[in-house]
Enzyme design. Structure first.
Site, mmCIF file in Angstrom:
data_model
loop_
_atom_site.group_PDB
_atom_site.id
_atom_site.type_symbol
_atom_site.label_atom_id
_atom_site.label_comp_id
_atom_site.label_asym_id
_atom_site.label_seq_id
_atom_site.Cartn_x
_atom_site.Cartn_y
_atom_site.Cartn_z
ATOM 1 N N CYS A 193 77.195 2.604 -7.459
ATOM 2 C CA CYS A 193 76.938 1.612 -6.419
ATOM 3 C C CYS A 193 77.452 2.210 -5.120
ATOM 4 O O CYS A 193 78.660 2.216 -4.874
ATOM 5 C CB CYS A 193 77.643 0.291 -6.724
ATOM 6 S SG CYS A 193 77.452 -0.909 -5.389
ATOM 7 N N CYS B 70 78.983 -0.639 -2.595
ATOM 8 C CA CYS B 70 80.218 -1.375 -2.914
ATOM 9 C C CYS B 70 80.685 -0.993 -4.319
ATOM 10 O O CYS B 70 81.107 0.145 -4.522
ATOM 11 C CB CYS B 70 80.045 -2.877 -2.719
ATOM 12 S SG CYS B 70 78.538 -3.584 -3.409
ATOM 13 N N SER B 71 80.604 -1.910 -5.270
ATOM 14 C CA SER B 71 81.154 -1.599 -6.596
ATOM 15 C C SER B 71 80.443 -2.396 -7.683
ATOM 16 O O SER B 71 81.062 -2.797 -8.660
ATOM 17 C CB SER B 71 82.650 -1.919 -6.620
ATOM 18 O OG SER B 71 82.851 -3.276 -6.258
ATOM 19 N N CYS B 72 79.148 -2.659 -7.508
ATOM 20 C CA CYS B 72 78.398 -3.475 -8.473
ATOM 21 C C CYS B 72 78.475 -2.848 -9.863
ATOM 22 O O CYS B 72 78.323 -1.634 -10.022
ATOM 23 C CB CYS B 72 76.938 -3.586 -8.038
ATOM 24 S SG CYS B 72 76.765 -4.456 -6.459
#
Lengths: 250, 207
Positions: free
Chosen positions: B109, B112-114
């Protein structure tokens, strides 16, 4: 432009810190993750979400919308060197604390004073004030989520196999378009059924209301050039329709 | 990176006190209950975690028809296993991709940090770190080599950037010489890293 929107492809960063397999680098990080997740579970928009939650039955003083977008907007608005300086959950702690101060839930003075107290007495307990109905809502939210799936409002513009170009919208506070894909040529590999609504409007960036989302593939060499890319490598991204343009528009 | 910046020498103690003060104030103000944060953390120990993903992968390894259904309609195939919470937060729309002799998949991702919470739990630190997010899309093979995984040039590398609703996970290849293991024993071999595409599943010790 925001550096945070263009992380993909940034060079000279050195090795990945892959030895850090831990989720939480310090015990305190668990608490800010938990606070954020509770806020998502009691966000006022959840009485109209998919699924809908019985928020009116949940006793809470929280009266705001809080979603992933809230956290991401905060991170994308950071001074870029600060963004690199602080660890993931340090950024969350800064953003979420400031949110509660800005929205008047707590004062900066209250937070500073109590922080000093816990600095001096790290083991002094939290107030004991359980909230079973809120806990139930937290569990419900974690089990059922918050889907952006909506009924489509228009026809799909692209089909599997179409060549598309990625748009280059005006830089905004927040985007779901990875910067390294702007103006690149890709191929539609999937047209997701239904439409998807992002948590917030991103203004001139282009997200506002339900949109079709497409899986799009890009040859690494089309993104980075033949000398900067690795062989036989394809990058896939899921892109909202506002981020795509038909090939004949170029 | 960290040598570039000056930090408070009591950085961790300061953050620990601040988050505790914040939680205490929010409890007092009625924004949280004193049991709310613990309820979140318990969910990731008991309901959502890589133990689910490992069981899904093991089922796909022993049942080719299940694997085909999993790739065709991931949520529907996961629902067959009747684990709780599989369409919950950050798993509302998940898709599995399979490694094979011709393809190696990597999830990332970059914005972000999906991450697919129901099947993989919470992402490890490096996944959220800007270095992986920057390099994983431009030089995935080099990054994989740093993880100890060498992918030959005749094998295609597919990198899945989670930029909209889909949360991706990888069905790694079943290791050679694992015919003697049952489904549960196979699940025990599957690591979160393998389901993110940065590790292979090694062959088990001989029976």
């Amino acid at each position: 432009m925001r550096l945070q929107h263009y992380l993909g492809g940034l060079e000279n960063l050195g090795p990945v810190n892959f030895f850090e397999k831990k989720v939480f680098m310090a015990e305190w990080e668990k608490r800010i993750f938990g606070i954020h997740t509770v806020m998502m579970a009691e966000s006022v928009h959840l009485d109209k979400s998919l699924p809908k939650y019985p928020l009116s039955e949940v006793p809470t003083a929280f009266k705001d919308t809080w979603t992933w977008a809230s956290l991401r907007i905060g991170a994308e608005n950071m001074q870029p060197f600060e963004y690199f300086k602080y660890r993931y959950y340090e950024k969350w702690l800064m953003g979420i604390s400031q949110f509660f101060i800005d929205r008047g839930y707590v004062t900066a003075q209250e937070l500073a004073t109590l922080t000093e107290h816990y600095r001096a007495h790290p083991d002094s307990p939290l107030p004991e004030q359980p909230n079973p109905a809120l806990k139930e809502q937290v569990v419900r939210y974690l089990h059922h989520g918050d889907s952006g799936l909506r009924a489509p409002v228009d026809q799909v513009r692209f089909a599997v196999g179409d060549t598309v170009y990625v748009a280059d919208p005006e830089a905004a506070d927040h985007t779901r378009l990875p910067g390294f894909l702007r103006n690149k040529k890709g191929t539609v590999t999937e047209v997701y059924p239904g439409a998807f609504e992002y948590f917030v409007s991103t203004g001139p960036d282009g997200l506002d209301g339900p949109q079709h989302v497409y899986g799009v593939s890009f040859l690494a060499s089309d993104i980075w050039g033949p000398d900067k890319s690795e062989p036989n490598t394809v990058i896939y991204a899921d892109l909202f329709e506002a981020y795509l343009k038909p090939v004949h528009s170029m | 990176m960290s040598s570039l910046f000056e930090y408070d020498k009591d950085r961790e103690a300061a953050s620990a006190a601040k988050v505790r003060a914040l939680e205490a104030l929010l409890i007092k103000k009625g924004v949280l209950g004193s049991d709310s944060v613990d309820a979140v953390l318990r969910h990731f120990e008991t309901v959502a975690g890589p133990f689910n993903g490992a069981r899904i992968v093991a089922r796909a390894w022993v049942d080719a028809e299940y694997k085909a259904r999993l790739l065709e309609d991931t949520p529907k195939a996961i629902a067959e296993l009747q684990f709780p919470g599989m369409t919950g937060a950050e798993g509302e729309h998940m898709k599995a991709v399979a490694n094979s002799v011709t393809v190696h998949n990597l999830i990332i991702c970059t914005l972000c940090s999906c991450y697919p919470w129901p099947v993989l739990g919470l992402p490890p630190y490096w996944y959220k770190d800007p270095v992986f997010r920057s390099r994983g899309v431009r030089e995935p093979r080099a990054v994989l080599r740093e993880f100890g995984v060498t992918i030959s040039e005749d094998k295609e590398v597919k990198v899945w950037d989670s930029s909209a609703q889909i949360r991706w996970f990888v069905i790694p290849e079943r290791p050679a010489h694992s015919e003697h293991l049952n489904e549960e024993q196979l699940a025990a071999l599957v690591t979160p890293e393998a389901m993110m595409g940065v590790a292979l599943v090694p062959s088990p010790p001989p029976a």
